[in-house]
Design a protein around this motif. Structure first.
Motif, PDB file in Angstrom:
ATOM      1  N   ARG A 142       0.822  -1.214   0.000  1.00  0.00           N
ATOM      2  CA  ARG A 142       0.000   0.000   0.000  1.00  0.00           C
ATOM      3  C   ARG A 142       0.856   1.265   0.000  1.00  0.00           C
ATOM      4  O   ARG A 142       0.471   2.281  -0.580  1.00  0.00           O
ATOM      5  CB  ARG A 142      -0.933  -0.021   1.214  1.00  0.00           C
ATOM      6  N   ASP A 143       2.031   1.220   0.627  1.00  0.00           N
ATOM      7  CA  ASP A 143       2.896   2.409   0.695  1.00  0.00           C
ATOM      8  C   ASP A 143       3.448   2.791  -0.674  1.00  0.00           C
ATOM      9  O   ASP A 143       3.465   3.966  -1.047  1.00  0.00           O
ATOM     10  CB  ASP A 143       4.049   2.167   1.661  1.00  0.00           C
ATOM     11  N   THR A 144       3.908   1.790  -1.436  1.00  0.00           N
ATOM     12  CA  THR A 144       4.515   2.073  -2.737  1.00  0.00           C
ATOM     13  C   THR A 144       3.504   2.021  -3.876  1.00  0.00           C
ATOM     14  O   THR A 144       3.778   2.510  -4.976  1.00  0.00           O
ATOM     15  CB  THR A 144       5.639   1.072  -3.048  1.00  0.00           C
ATOM     16  N   GLY A 145       2.349   1.387  -3.622  1.00  0.00           N
ATOM     17  CA  GLY A 145       1.355   1.252  -4.675  1.00  0.00           C
ATOM     18  C   GLY A 145       1.695   0.177  -5.684  1.00  0.00           C
ATOM     19  O   GLY A 145       1.150   0.158  -6.794  1.00  0.00           O
ATOM     20  N   VAL A 146       2.552  -0.765  -5.287  1.00  0.00           N
ATOM     21  CA  VAL A 146       2.996  -1.827  -6.189  1.00  0.00           C
ATOM     22  C   VAL A 146       2.368  -3.163  -5.786  1.00  0.00           C
ATOM     23  O   VAL A 146       2.370  -3.526  -4.607  1.00  0.00           O
ATOM     24  CB  VAL A 146       4.538  -1.956  -6.174  1.00  0.00           C
ATOM     25  N   VAL A 147       1.823  -3.870  -6.788  1.00  0.00           N
ATOM     26  CA  VAL A 147       1.393  -5.258  -6.570  1.00  0.00           C
ATOM     27  C   VAL A 147       2.640  -6.111  -6.765  1.00  0.00           C
ATOM     28  O   VAL A 147       3.104  -6.331  -7.884  1.00  0.00           O
ATOM     29  CB  VAL A 147       0.290  -5.672  -7.566  1.00  0.00           C
ATOM     30  N   GLY A 197       1.031  -7.160   8.168  1.00  0.00           N
ATOM     31  CA  GLY A 197       2.403  -7.540   8.453  1.00  0.00           C
ATOM     32  C   GLY A 197       3.404  -6.440   8.143  1.00  0.00           C
ATOM     33  O   GLY A 197       3.052  -5.336   7.746  1.00  0.00           O
ATOM     34  N   SER A 198       4.680  -6.776   8.301  1.00  0.00           N
ATOM     35  CA  SER A 198       5.736  -5.784   8.125  1.00  0.00           C
ATOM     36  C   SER A 198       6.042  -5.511   6.664  1.00  0.00           C
ATOM     37  O   SER A 198       6.708  -4.523   6.341  1.00  0.00           O
ATOM     38  CB  SER A 198       7.020  -6.259   8.826  1.00  0.00           C
ATOM     39  N   ASN A 199       5.582  -6.400   5.758  1.00  0.00           N
ATOM     40  CA  ASN A 199       5.904  -6.239   4.338  1.00  0.00           C
ATOM     41  C   ASN A 199       4.665  -6.313   3.451  1.00  0.00           C
ATOM     42  O   ASN A 199       4.772  -6.575   2.259  1.00  0.00           O
ATOM     43  CB  ASN A 199       6.914  -7.313   3.913  1.00  0.00           C
ATOM     44  N   PHE A 200       3.482  -6.121   4.055  1.00  0.00           N
ATOM     45  CA  PHE A 200       2.210  -6.098   3.341  1.00  0.00           C
ATOM     46  C   PHE A 200       1.819  -7.464   2.768  1.00  0.00           C
ATOM     47  O   PHE A 200       0.901  -7.556   1.963  1.00  0.00           O
ATOM     48  CB  PHE A 200       2.217  -5.047   2.210  1.00  0.00           C
TER      49      PHE A 200
END
Length: 318
Positions: free
Chosen positions: A76-81, A153-156
């Motif tokens: 969600r932070d970077t907007g990358v799937v 989690g810590s890494n989405f």
């Protein structure tokens, strides 16, 4: 205030305009092209969003953001799937590409998390401090709400409950592992199991299982085994019992780890209602570690159906 949410699924793209009461006032839908080409997927997402807005008599200027729930590991932070096995997406810059296409802010989240967030705000998890939403569809989605917030989690990548293993070295899963809960408890998994049983025990081709499939095993759906069971087919009863046992194995794991106030089950298979939930509840009583506790997790059907992902996605920016 109005909000726009998009539920990007392995089968369909569904968009809806949501009002302040969490009601969908307009919607649009189209098929998802899989495997997805980035440009084509972005075009389809934008077209579906604009169609929903047009149906509501609105434009992008009337909404604060566009929210999207997408299957897989969604940062969600970077907007990358970062990875979506069912859509074959790897490091897909969804937020950036769609913002350029629409000229509007885009917020993205895992689809099961978005669905859980929708149920938390307006559905079966409303009022719960801690809740889990399980979606039984193309895959098994898991959304976890802790203290009213989405847990990722810590890494989405947290909350991928469908990719916990219930059968060591079992059926291959699209994620690369073997024996994942998703490979057995999803609608896709149920279809595979139904076909396997029918081929192993072909029996009378006039039986309800074969009759409901018009004698063609490729016409088996997620409803076939349940419908044939109701028609008195003993093999179908065996298939359904096995499916419920595999479903409960994963549900018990979820409860033993998180002990939520409420666990709701959505997706197409949840339309079986008590035919599914009653045996699930009974079997869970024999498997959860907390059976002697005074407070037990409430098991219920998700309240919003396919709208959960749209509503949850629409509210992501709040």
């Amino acid at each position: 205030m109005y909000y726009l949410g998009i539920d990007l699924g392995g089968t369909n793209i569904a968009a809806g305009v949501v009002d302040e009461s969490c009601k969908i006032i307009a919607r649009a839908e189209r098929k998802t092209v899989v495997p997805c080409k980035p440009e084509g997927l972005v075009d389809d997402l934008a077209a579906t969003a604009l169609e929903a807005l047009s149906s509501a008599g609105l434009t992008l200027k009337n909404i604060p953001w566009v929210g999207i729930g997408c299957p897989g590991t969604v940062n969600r932070d970077t907007g990358v799937v970062e990875f979506s096995n069912n859509l074959y997406l790897h490091h897909f810059h969804l937020k950036e590409l769609l913002e350029k296409k629409l000229g509007a802010e885009v917020v993205i989240e895992n689809d099961a998390n978005a669905a859980a967030y929708g149920e938390y705000h307006a559905g079966a998890l409303k009022g719960a401090k801690n809740g889990i939403a399980i979606t039984l569809g193309t895959g098994v989605g898991g959304g976890i709400i802790i203290d009213g917030k989405i847990y990722s989690g810590s890494n989405f990548a947290g909350g991928e409950l469908g990719h916990t293993v219930i059968v060591h070295n079992g059926r291959p899963c699209n994620c690369g592992r073997k024996g994942c809960w998703e490979a057995y408890a999803s609608a896709t998994g149920l279809i595979v199991s139904t076909k396997e049983h029918m081929l192993e025990q072909p029996g009378d081709k006039t039986s309800p299982l074969w009759a409901l499939s018009n004698g063609d095993i490729n016409q088996v759906t997620g409803r076939t085994a349940f419908d044939a069971m109701r028609a008195g087919d003993p093999l179908a009863k065996e298939i359904v019992d096995s499916y419920i046992a595999q479903l409960v194995c994963g549900l018990a794991n979820c409860i033993n780890i998180f002990q939520p106030d409420i666990l709701c089950i959505g997706g197409g298979i949840s339309n079986e209602r008590d035919n599914l939930l009653n045996p699930v509840r009974a079997l869970l009583k024999t498997q959860v570690y907390s059976i002697h506790s005074t407070k037990q997790t409430q098991i219920c059907r998700a309240a919003l159906g396919n709208d959960a992902g749209i509503i949850g996605a629409a509210l992501l920016g709040k």
